[in-house]
Design a protein around this motif. Structure first.
Motif, short mmCIF file in Angstrom:
data_model
loop_
_atom_site.label_atom_id
_atom_site.label_comp_id
_atom_site.label_asym_id
_atom_site.label_seq_id
_atom_site.Cartn_x
_atom_site.Cartn_y
_atom_site.Cartn_z
N VAL A 143 58.47 41.05 68.15
CA VAL A 143 57.77 39.90 67.57
C VAL A 143 57.13 39.10 68.71
CG1 VAL A 143 59.31 39.76 65.59
CG2 VAL A 143 59.82 38.41 67.60
N THR A 144 55.97 38.50 68.42
CA THR A 144 55.25 37.70 69.40
C THR A 144 54.71 36.45 68.71
OG1 THR A 144 54.54 39.70 70.56
CG2 THR A 144 53.35 37.67 71.05
N THR A 145 54.86 35.30 69.35
CA THR A 145 54.30 34.06 68.83
C THR A 145 53.60 33.31 69.95
OG1 THR A 145 56.46 33.00 69.18
CG2 THR A 145 55.95 33.72 66.94
N SER A 146 52.51 32.63 69.61
CA SER A 146 51.83 31.80 70.59
C SER A 146 51.16 30.64 69.88
CB SER A 146 50.79 32.60 71.38
OG SER A 146 49.79 33.10 70.51
N VAL A 147 51.12 29.49 70.55
CA VAL A 147 50.52 28.28 69.97
C VAL A 147 49.79 27.53 71.07
CG1 VAL A 147 52.13 27.94 68.05
CG2 VAL A 147 52.72 27.09 70.32
N SER A 148 48.74 26.79 70.66
CA SER A 148 47.96 26.00 71.61
C SER A 148 47.38 24.80 70.87
CB SER A 148 46.83 26.84 72.21
OG SER A 148 46.02 26.08 73.07
N ALA A 149 47.35 23.65 71.51
CA ALA A 149 46.79 22.45 70.88
C ALA A 149 46.25 21.52 71.96
CB ALA A 149 47.86 21.73 70.06
N THR A 150 45.03 21.02 71.72
CA THR A 150 44.39 20.08 72.63
C THR A 150 43.80 18.95 71.81
OG1 THR A 150 43.81 21.88 74.16
CG2 THR A 150 42.64 19.78 74.41
N SER A 151 44.20 17.72 72.07
CA SER A 151 43.73 16.56 71.33
C SER A 151 42.57 15.89 72.06
CB SER A 151 44.87 15.56 71.13
OG SER A 151 45.92 16.13 70.39
N GLY A 152 41.86 15.02 71.34
CA GLY A 152 40.75 14.29 71.92
C GLY A 152 39.58 14.24 70.97
N GLU A 153 38.43 13.82 71.49
CA GLU A 153 37.23 13.80 70.66
C GLU A 153 36.82 15.22 70.26
OE1 GLU A 153 34.06 11.42 72.25
OE2 GLU A 153 35.48 10.00 73.16
N GLN A 154 37.22 16.21 71.04
CA GLN A 154 37.09 17.62 70.68
C GLN A 154 38.52 18.16 70.56
OE1 GLN A 154 34.47 19.63 70.11
NE2 GLN A 154 32.79 18.23 70.58
N ALA A 155 39.05 18.17 69.34
CA ALA A 155 40.43 18.61 69.11
C ALA A 155 40.45 20.07 68.68
CB ALA A 155 41.10 17.74 68.05
N ARG A 156 41.38 20.83 69.25
CA ARG A 156 41.51 22.24 68.92
C ARG A 156 42.98 22.59 68.73
NH1 ARG A 156 37.27 25.77 70.93
NH2 ARG A 156 35.55 24.59 71.85
N ALA A 157 43.24 23.54 67.83
CA ALA A 157 44.61 24.04 67.66
C ALA A 157 44.53 25.49 67.21
CB ALA A 157 45.38 23.21 66.63
N GLY A 158 45.50 26.28 67.61
CA GLY A 158 45.55 27.68 67.21
C GLY A 158 46.97 28.19 67.24
N ALA A 182 37.75 23.85 76.25
CA ALA A 182 38.75 22.78 76.30
C ALA A 182 38.69 22.06 77.65
CB ALA A 182 40.14 23.36 76.09
N GLU A 183 39.13 20.83 77.68
CA GLU A 183 39.06 20.03 78.91
C GLU A 183 39.96 20.63 80.00
OE1 GLU A 183 39.94 15.97 78.16
OE2 GLU A 183 38.34 15.69 76.69
N ARG A 184 39.41 20.75 81.19
CA ARG A 184 40.14 21.21 82.37
C ARG A 184 39.65 20.38 83.56
NH1 ARG A 184 42.58 23.36 78.91
NH2 ARG A 184 43.45 25.48 78.86
N GLY A 185 40.52 19.60 84.15
CA GLY A 185 40.10 18.68 85.19
C GLY A 185 39.95 19.30 86.56
N ASP A 186 40.48 20.53 86.75
CA ASP A 186 40.49 21.09 88.10
C ASP A 186 39.49 22.22 88.30
OD1 ASP A 186 41.73 22.83 86.41
OD2 ASP A 186 43.40 23.32 87.75
N VAL A 187 38.54 22.39 87.35
CA VAL A 187 37.56 23.46 87.49
C VAL A 187 36.15 22.89 87.40
CG1 VAL A 187 39.11 25.20 86.54
CG2 VAL A 187 37.56 23.98 85.01
N SER A 188 35.19 23.69 87.85
CA SER A 188 33.79 23.28 87.81
C SER A 188 33.37 22.94 86.39
CB SER A 188 32.92 24.42 88.35
OG SER A 188 31.55 24.16 88.15
N GLY A 189 32.68 21.80 86.24
CA GLY A 189 32.21 21.39 84.93
C GLY A 189 33.22 20.63 84.12
N GLY A 190 34.51 20.75 84.43
CA GLY A 190 35.55 20.02 83.71
C GLY A 190 35.96 20.64 82.40
N TRP A 191 35.62 21.96 82.17
CA TRP A 191 36.00 22.60 80.91
C TRP A 191 36.45 24.03 81.17
CZ3 TRP A 191 32.53 26.65 79.87
CH2 TRP A 191 31.29 26.56 80.49
#
Length: 474
Positions: free
Chosen positions: A81-96, A279-288
């Motif tokens: 069995v395998t499970t994975s989850v991801s969630a990012t909040s903000g003005e652009q909110a994503r979940a999977g 999704a937002e990423r502060g440590d890469v070019s462009g910030g995403w």
């Protein structure tokens, strides 16, 4: 939807839960959440028994071995069995969320399936919200001896003792106070209307449950300047000085066709991914986030997605051990956070689709996170944009065939050429369990190479590399 987690059972792989049938409701306060579980057995008057439940935030992924209930497996068994989850909040909110079960057997073979996958995504911005069910599917389903190709929300009669709902799914959008979307899926839900197989009437078995909820935060009001700025023009012949602030770019929204040639999935074996492009990423070019993270076990083989040329092999502070692959059409693919390379990972090496390039890890800025491959797609038509020419890999990954599902004789033309004069590794990091020359197109060759040896050392025979100087390309 309220569910209460109770104490852990004696068996390490089981968690005791009180979980009822899904009704599709959820708290819709601004933000993002995700939840998934692979198997859940509900018996009236008893605590429910389930595989582990994954919830986000934070992002999480779990790979578990075989599951049996009860101990003799007379009700339900699964090989993994395998499970994975991801969630990012903000003005652009994503979940999977994703939950996958392989080699499922219910009631000693009365219901079987090769694999059961529940997957769902939700995305919301201050302007709109939407969701989808990803690659949700039940493959190889056989019910009471009859093969079934299920449709969404299809009810299947189980003789006189119950029924099953295949691909049970529901999604709902809200518009106030900000757009939001909530959806869930249960890939296979079995209900007993009479005593059967040691379970009483009223029992339920949920297989492949995934739930995602995303609602955008309200945009912060723009500050009012105290006065109009004074604009001064630079003197002729002089350029304005760089203010030192990073340039913020935007994720691409196009998905160009890459090439007529066949492409294969970049990770061999069990893996899981969720669309986190943009999704937002502060440590890469462009910030995403310029790609997707494909979660898999440490040391899982990484495959060349197409015939092409390997380049930019080495260390990068963010990507860790990484490499690039350019296919024959000029499209480029980025592999990051590797734990080790294969002998094919040499600048200028020509590889075939399915050749093993390296192995899953968490080097670079992924140290301390679950093991995964960061994978990017850079179409040839967007290379002029530099690193920000990356497009969302998810539509491509969803279509590319996972090689363990391909019959070897059906793709014999893709078999990588082998030679005793294979190129030497730029950073060979393996001991006696060297599977680098195995073909990702032949799962049996990987199994043979993985067979333990009395001489191998470390975890899976892999040696961790020493840090090199950072390279200039991501």
């Amino acid at each position: 939807m309220c569910r209460t987690i109770l104490p852990l059972l004696a068996a390490a792989s089981l968690i005791v839960l009180t979980i009822g049938a899904s009704d599709g409701s959820a708290d819709r306060s601004a933000g993002a959440t995700a939840r998934a579980w692979a198997i859940n057995v509900i018996v009236p008057g008893q605590a429910a028994v389930s595989t582990r439940v994954a919830t986000a935030p934070p992002d999480a992924v779990a790979f578990d071995d075989a599951f049996s209930y009860p101990a003799d497996g007379s009700v339900v068994t699964a090989s993994s069995v395998t499970t994975s989850v991801s969630a990012t909040s903000g003005e652009q909110a994503r979940a999977g969320a994703t939950a996958q079960v392989t080699t499922l057997t219910l009631f000693k073979g009365e219901i079987t399936a090769a694999s059961v996958t529940g997957e769902t995504h939700a995305i919301a911005s201050t302007a709109s919200a939407a969701g989808d069910m990803g690659v949700t599917a039940v493959s190889g389903l056989v019910v009471l001896g009859t093969p079934v190709t299920p449709a969404a929300n299809q009810q299947i009669q189980l003789a006189d003792w119950g029924y099953a709902i295949a691909l049970e799914q529901k999604g709902q959008r809200v518009d106030k106070p900000t757009p939001g979307y909530h959806d869930f899926v249960t890939a296979l839900d079995v209900f007993l209307t009479a005593d059967h197989g040691g379970l009483p009437a009223g029992s339920e078995i949920q297989i492949g449950y995934a739930e995602a909820n995303a609602q955008a935060s309200e945009a912060a009001p723009l500050p009012t300047p105290p006065s109009l700025p004074t604009v001064t023009k630079p003197k002729p012949g002089k350029e304005p000085k760089d203010n030192g602030l990073p340039v913020v770019s935007q994720p691409q929204t196009v998905h160009p066709k890459l090439s007529p040639q066949g492409y294969v999935f970049p990770v061999s074996g069990n893996s899981s991914y969720i669309d986190t492009y943009g999704a937002e990423r502060g440590d890469v070019s462009g910030g995403w986030h310029h790609g997707d993270d494909i979660f898999a076990s440490l040391g899982a083989p990484l495959l060349a997605v197409a015939h092409g040329t390997v380049f930019s092999v080495g260390w990068n502070k963010i990507g860790g051990w990484r490499l690039w692959l350019r296919d024959d059409a000029g499209n480029e693919f980025y592999y990051a956070h590797l734990s080790a390379y294969s002998p094919f990972a040499v600048n200028g090496a020509i590889v075939d689709a399915g050749d093993v390039l390296g192995f899953v890890g968490n080097t670079g800025d992924a140290q301390g996170t679950p093991y995964h491959l960061h994978f990017e797609v850079h179409p040839v038509g967007l290379l002029g944009l530099g690193y920000d020419g990356a497009v969302d890999p998810t539509p491509y990954l969803d279509k590319w065939q996972r090689l363990q599902d391909v019959r070897f004789d059906a793709v014999v033309g893709w078999t990588p050429k082998t030679s005793a004069a294979a190129p030497k590794a730029g950073a060979i990091l393996l001991q006696s369990s060297d599977i680098s020359s195995a073909s990702g197109l032949d799962p049996e060759s990987l199994k043979r190479a993985f067979t333990p040896s009395a001489t191998e050392g470390g975890e899976g025979g892999l040696l961790l590399p020493k840090q090199q100087q950072p390279a200039t390309k991501p």
